[in-house]
Scaffold this motif. Structure first.
Motif, PDB file in Angstrom:
ATOM      1  N   MET A 136       0.852  -1.199   0.000  1.00  0.00           N
ATOM      2  CA  MET A 136       0.000   0.000   0.000  1.00  0.00           C
ATOM      3  C   MET A 136       0.890   1.253   0.000  1.00  0.00           C
ATOM      4  SD  MET A 136      -3.434   0.465   2.253  1.00  0.00           S
ATOM      5  CE  MET A 136      -3.016   1.193   3.792  1.00  0.00           C
ATOM      6  N   ASN A 137       0.523   2.157  -0.821  1.00  0.00           N
ATOM      7  CA  ASN A 137       1.292   3.394  -0.922  1.00  0.00           C
ATOM      8  C   ASN A 137       1.111   4.249   0.344  1.00  0.00           C
ATOM      9  OD1 ASN A 137       0.338   6.151  -1.291  1.00  0.00           O
ATOM     10  ND2 ASN A 137       1.134   6.074  -3.370  1.00  0.00           N
ATOM     11  N   LYS A 138       2.141   4.997   0.650  1.00  0.00           N
ATOM     12  CA  LYS A 138       2.147   5.776   1.899  1.00  0.00           C
ATOM     13  C   LYS A 138       0.968   6.748   1.995  1.00  0.00           C
ATOM     14  CE  LYS A 138       6.044   5.360   4.570  1.00  0.00           C
ATOM     15  NZ  LYS A 138       7.300   5.969   4.121  1.00  0.00           N
ATOM     16  N   PHE A 139       0.592   7.330   0.850  1.00  0.00           N
ATOM     17  CA  PHE A 139      -0.519   8.277   0.872  1.00  0.00           C
ATOM     18  C   PHE A 139      -1.834   7.551   1.150  1.00  0.00           C
ATOM     19  CE2 PHE A 139       2.553  10.876  -1.507  1.00  0.00           C
ATOM     20  CZ  PHE A 139       2.439  12.072  -0.816  1.00  0.00           C
ATOM     21  N   GLU A 140      -1.904   6.334   0.624  1.00  0.00           N
ATOM     22  CA  GLU A 140      -3.097   5.530   0.856  1.00  0.00           C
ATOM     23  C   GLU A 140      -3.220   5.217   2.352  1.00  0.00           C
ATOM     24  OE1 GLU A 140      -3.108   2.216  -1.799  1.00  0.00           O
ATOM     25  OE2 GLU A 140      -5.095   1.525  -1.183  1.00  0.00           O
ATOM     26  N   GLN A 141      -2.080   4.924   2.950  1.00  0.00           N
ATOM     27  CA  GLN A 141      -2.064   4.626   4.389  1.00  0.00           C
ATOM     28  C   GLN A 141      -2.602   5.790   5.224  1.00  0.00           C
ATOM     29  OE1 GLN A 141       1.942   3.529   5.437  1.00  0.00           O
ATOM     30  NE2 GLN A 141       1.808   1.555   4.404  1.00  0.00           N
ATOM     31  N   LEU A 142      -2.416   6.971   4.699  1.00  0.00           N
ATOM     32  CA  LEU A 142      -2.899   8.136   5.453  1.00  0.00           C
ATOM     33  C   LEU A 142      -4.423   8.248   5.382  1.00  0.00           C
ATOM     34  CD1 LEU A 142      -0.286  10.870   4.433  1.00  0.00           C
ATOM     35  CD2 LEU A 142      -0.298   9.437   6.476  1.00  0.00           C
TER      36      LEU A 142
ATOM     37  N   LEU B 186      -5.404   9.847  -4.847  1.00  0.00           N
ATOM     38  CA  LEU B 186      -4.188   9.055  -5.077  1.00  0.00           C
ATOM     39  C   LEU B 186      -3.755   9.124  -6.544  1.00  0.00           C
ATOM     40  CD1 LEU B 186      -5.012   5.958  -2.839  1.00  0.00           C
ATOM     41  CD2 LEU B 186      -3.410   7.818  -2.346  1.00  0.00           C
ATOM     42  N   LEU B 187      -4.735   9.147  -7.417  1.00  0.00           N
ATOM     43  CA  LEU B 187      -4.417   9.272  -8.846  1.00  0.00           C
ATOM     44  C   LEU B 187      -3.732  10.606  -9.138  1.00  0.00           C
ATOM     45  CD1 LEU B 187      -7.596   7.865 -10.671  1.00  0.00           C
ATOM     46  CD2 LEU B 187      -5.255   6.971 -10.774  1.00  0.00           C
ATOM     47  N   ALA B 188      -4.316  11.647  -8.580  1.00  0.00           N
ATOM     48  CA  ALA B 188      -3.745  12.981  -8.797  1.00  0.00           C
ATOM     49  C   ALA B 188      -2.335  13.065  -8.208  1.00  0.00           C
ATOM     50  CB  ALA B 188      -4.649  14.043  -8.177  1.00  0.00           C
ATOM     51  N   ILE B 189      -2.152  12.455  -7.056  1.00  0.00           N
ATOM     52  CA  ILE B 189      -0.839  12.481  -6.399  1.00  0.00           C
ATOM     53  C   ILE B 189       0.196  11.760  -7.273  1.00  0.00           C
ATOM     54  CG2 ILE B 189       0.470  11.597  -4.409  1.00  0.00           C
ATOM     55  CD1 ILE B 189      -2.132  12.074  -2.734  1.00  0.00           C
ATOM     56  N   LYS B 190      -0.275  10.682  -7.883  1.00  0.00           N
ATOM     57  CA  LYS B 190       0.608   9.947  -8.780  1.00  0.00           C
ATOM     58  C   LYS B 190       1.017  10.840  -9.957  1.00  0.00           C
ATOM     59  CE  LYS B 190       0.911   5.382 -10.734  1.00  0.00           C
ATOM     60  NZ  LYS B 190       0.086   4.514 -11.571  1.00  0.00           N
TER      61      LYS B 190
ATOM     62  N   GLU C 250       2.188  13.892   6.717  1.00  0.00           N
ATOM     63  CA  GLU C 250       2.031  12.639   7.451  1.00  0.00           C
ATOM     64  C   GLU C 250       1.338  12.857   8.796  1.00  0.00           C
ATOM     65  OE1 GLU C 250       5.808  10.759   7.653  1.00  0.00           O
ATOM     66  OE2 GLU C 250       4.928   8.765   7.473  1.00  0.00           O
ATOM     67  N   LYS C 251       1.670  13.980   9.410  1.00  0.00           N
ATOM     68  CA  LYS C 251       1.085  14.238  10.721  1.00  0.00           C
ATOM     69  C   LYS C 251      -0.317  14.840  10.639  1.00  0.00           C
ATOM     70  CE  LYS C 251       5.246  14.801  13.521  1.00  0.00           C
ATOM     71  NZ  LYS C 251       6.230  15.775  14.041  1.00  0.00           N
TER      72      LYS C 251
END
Ligand code: ADP
Ligand code: MG
Length: 638
Positions: A1-7, A14-18, A30-31
């Protein structure tokens, strides 16, 4: 799982982040992101510039917006038009896979009706500067009464720029139930005040260490006697040949007076205050940005929002009335990760203010002493050597070399160096040789009998001033003029004694600083007032009577502050007074500049000055240009 997904971010984000190519969330993301996604909470997040704060609030915000509802659900306030557009652009990229989600930028300088129209068409997110937002609210062009989220981005900068009232007013137009997310690089008192006033039990996210002022700014104070304030300023400038600074004064009048004195003394300075026209202000700022001005003397209001990088020093010539303002001032330096110094010139009676400021900025001041003449000479000498080393030779000069060589023929390299350096440097040595140290309470060199006595509150102080009956004053009128100009009470000016070309008056010692700083250089219908402390503290002064006021000059040679009119900077080395007295110009009191390397001659040396080697400066343009320092003395009317 990608780190952003974990958040906890959803598929469209997630698509846009990619697409954006972000691989891992930054620390503040992250925080903050999980907290904001999971809870309906207020939040204060502190993180330096460039740490990804926009996405830290942008991602969770977008996920929480109802794109099917076209009403305005979120307001993001940001300090400048540029940031406003930048944030809008980022949000648009983050939300590009979410159908129906619209973001509108609202900022000054563009059509307000067009912006209003865009909002009407349905914008869930408004990104605005506080000023324009307030305008829109006032004109009923926008409804933020039902928003769910309000984000204050770069809160410290917004407050730095004087938007406190706008922000308070805008926030009071939003519902209590909304969530407020405050993002800031620093946490000065005003930001804390906003947080306290408008936020309920906010979650806190801090990246790096928590500090209130910028870590990149160091704070120093110099304790001096009130009458030495200006001299101290000059020395600080002399001890920092590459200074690029904003000098803060309390009032427009002081600002103007200090700038004028600096210019007269040969420094590249200019005043910035509200009495200047917009065009004049623009001109000053342009010259400052272009490094043609090294010392911008400004009021707090006029200096608001000065966004010039690379300012090396902020000088508090006088502390602000409200100590909170100190933060705004010092924030002009140490920007974008560069180092800066905030200097306070202070008298003993103000010393407790330093403690109060330390509490606000949560940083300690370092107490320093004004550099001695010897120290300044050393610094200047080294600076000159570097300047010579870095000067690029214009080969036009080759044509003149044979003649020059002929003159200098026979000098050894060592002799030549000594002489070249002396050309520029002798005046510094000569000037400082006879100056005492200025270390306020630390004593200093006071043995010279001509030096003034200590001035204390409670003691009457008598002044000599170069205006009198000739300027249409009788004693009552002069008293009124002084009271008004100095903003003093009914009985604060006394023993006013008006002569033809000059006068005497008394005040209590507590006003001396004001008298000296406000009156000296004051422009009375084209005539510059000159005031000196009389050695005699009352009831006339016969030794003065031989000042018959010819041309109003009447400045004592060698008397108190007599040396003030000279300056090592040269330009105005010979003050107007010595000329109006018609005294010998070969007096050694002003470091004269005779050679072609000095600024007092044309073409001036500075035109060949290169940008300093200091890497903080990136431009290669000459910092000072001849045109920037109006060296010409104002003609005196007599
Ligand atoms: P700040 O508001 O804290 O000054 P920004 O939000 O403007 O910072 O982000 C600074 C830059 O970093 C922007 O160009 C942004 O696109 C980029 N950025 C943000 N988050 C990430 C990330 N997780 N990975 C890579 N680049 C990022
Ligand atoms: Mg930002």
């Amino acid at each position: 799982m990608n780190k952003f997904e974990q958040l906890g971010l959803n598929e469209s984000l997630l698509l846009a982040i990619k697409d954006l190519g972000f691989e891992n969330p930054s620390e503040v993301q992250e925080k903050a992101i999980p907290v904001l996604l999971e809870q309906n909470t207020d939040l204060v997040a502190l993180a330096q510039t460039g740490t990804g704060k926009t996405a830290a609030f942008g991602f969770p915000l977008i996920q929480k917006i109802d794109a099917e509802d076209r009403s305005t659900q979120a307001l993001i306030l940001s300090p400048t038009r540029e940031l406003c557009l930048q944030i809008t652009n980022e949000i648009k990229q983050y939300s590009k896979y979410i159908k129906g989600l619209h973001t509108v930028a609202v900022y000054g300088g563009a059509s307000i009706t067009e912006q209003a129209r865009e909002i009407k068409r349905g914008a869930q997110i408004i990104v605005a500067t506080p000023g324009r937002m307030q305008d829109m609210i006032n004109r009923g062009l926008v409804n933020i009464k039902n928003i769910n989220f309000c984000i204050l981005d770069e809160a410290d900068e917004m407050l730095n720029m004087g938007f406190y009232e706008d922000i308070v007013s805008i926030l009071s137009d939003t519902p209590d139930e909304k969530n407020t997310w405050l993002f800031s690089a620093t946490m000065p008192a005003e930001v804390a005040r906003i947080a306290k006033k408008f936020m309920h039990d906010p979650a806190e996210v801090t990246v790096g260490s928590k500090n209130s002022g910028s870590k990149t700014v160091s704070h120093e104070f110099y304790l001096v006697n009130a009458r030495d304030r200006y001299e101290a300023l000059k020395r600080l400038a002399d001890a920092n040949p590459d200074i690029f600074s904003v000098v803060f004064c309390r009032t427009k009048r002081d600002t103007q007076a200090v700038a004028e004195k600096l210019i007269e003394d040969g420094y590249s300075a200019a005043a910035l205050h509200g009495d200047l026209s917009q065009a004049q202000r623009d001109g000053v700022m342009k010259a400052f940005r272009g490094r043609q001005i090294q010392m911008l003397v400004a009021t707090d209001v006029a200096a608001r929002g000065i966004d010039v990088d690379n300012i090396t020093h902020v000088v508090n010539y006088q502390l602000p009335d409200e100590i909170e303002t100190y933060n705004h001032r010092s924030g002009r330096t140490g920007r974008a990760g560069r180092l800066g110094t905030s200097i306070v010139i202070i008298t003993k009676s103000e010393i407790r203010k330093i403690n109060a400021i330390e509490k606000i900025i949560q940083q300690k001041f370092e107490e320093k002493t004004i550099p001695s003449g010897i120290e300044i000479c050393e610094i200047q000498l080294l600076h000159l050597a570097n300047k010579i080393k870095d000067t690029e030779v214009d080969h036009e000069i080759d044509n003149y070399l044979p003649a020059i060589n002929e003159v200098l023929d026979g000098l050894s390299k060592e002799e030549l160096i000594k002489k070249m350096v002396s050309v520029e440097f002798n005046r510094f040595i000569a000037y400082y040789k006879k100056k005492r140290d200025l270390s306020g309470e630390k004593g200093g060199d006071r043995e010279r009998s001509s030096e003034p006595r200590e001035i204390r509150a409670g003691d009457p102080v008598r002044y000599f001033v170069n205006i009198g009956a000739r300027d249409d004053f009788d004693w009552m009128q002069l008293k009124d003029f002084l009271k008004e100009t100095l903003d003093l009470g009914r009985d604060d000016v006394f023993k006013v004694d008006v002569k033809e070309g000059f006068s005497f008056f008394n005040t209590d010692g507590e006003h001396t600083e004001k008298v000296m700083s406000v009156l000296n250089g004051f422009d009375l219908n084209g005539r510059r007032i000159n005031v000196e402390i009389s050695k005699n503290d009352g009831g006339g002064n016969s030794s003065r009577r031989d000042h018959n006021g010819r041309s109003g000059g009447g400045r004592r040679e060698g008397g108190f502050r007599g040396e003030r009119s000279s300056s090592p900077r040269g330009g105005g080395a010979f003050g107007p007074r010595s000329e109006s007295r018609g005294e010998s110009r070969s007096s050694d009191r002003g470091p004269r500049r005779e050679g072609g390397f000095t600024r007092g001659s044309a073409p001036r040396g500075e035109s060949s000055e290169r940008a300093p080697r200091n890497e903080r400066r990136s431009d290669s343009a000459p910092r000072r240009s001849d045109s920037s320092a109006p060296r010409e003395r104002r003609p005196r009317r007599s």
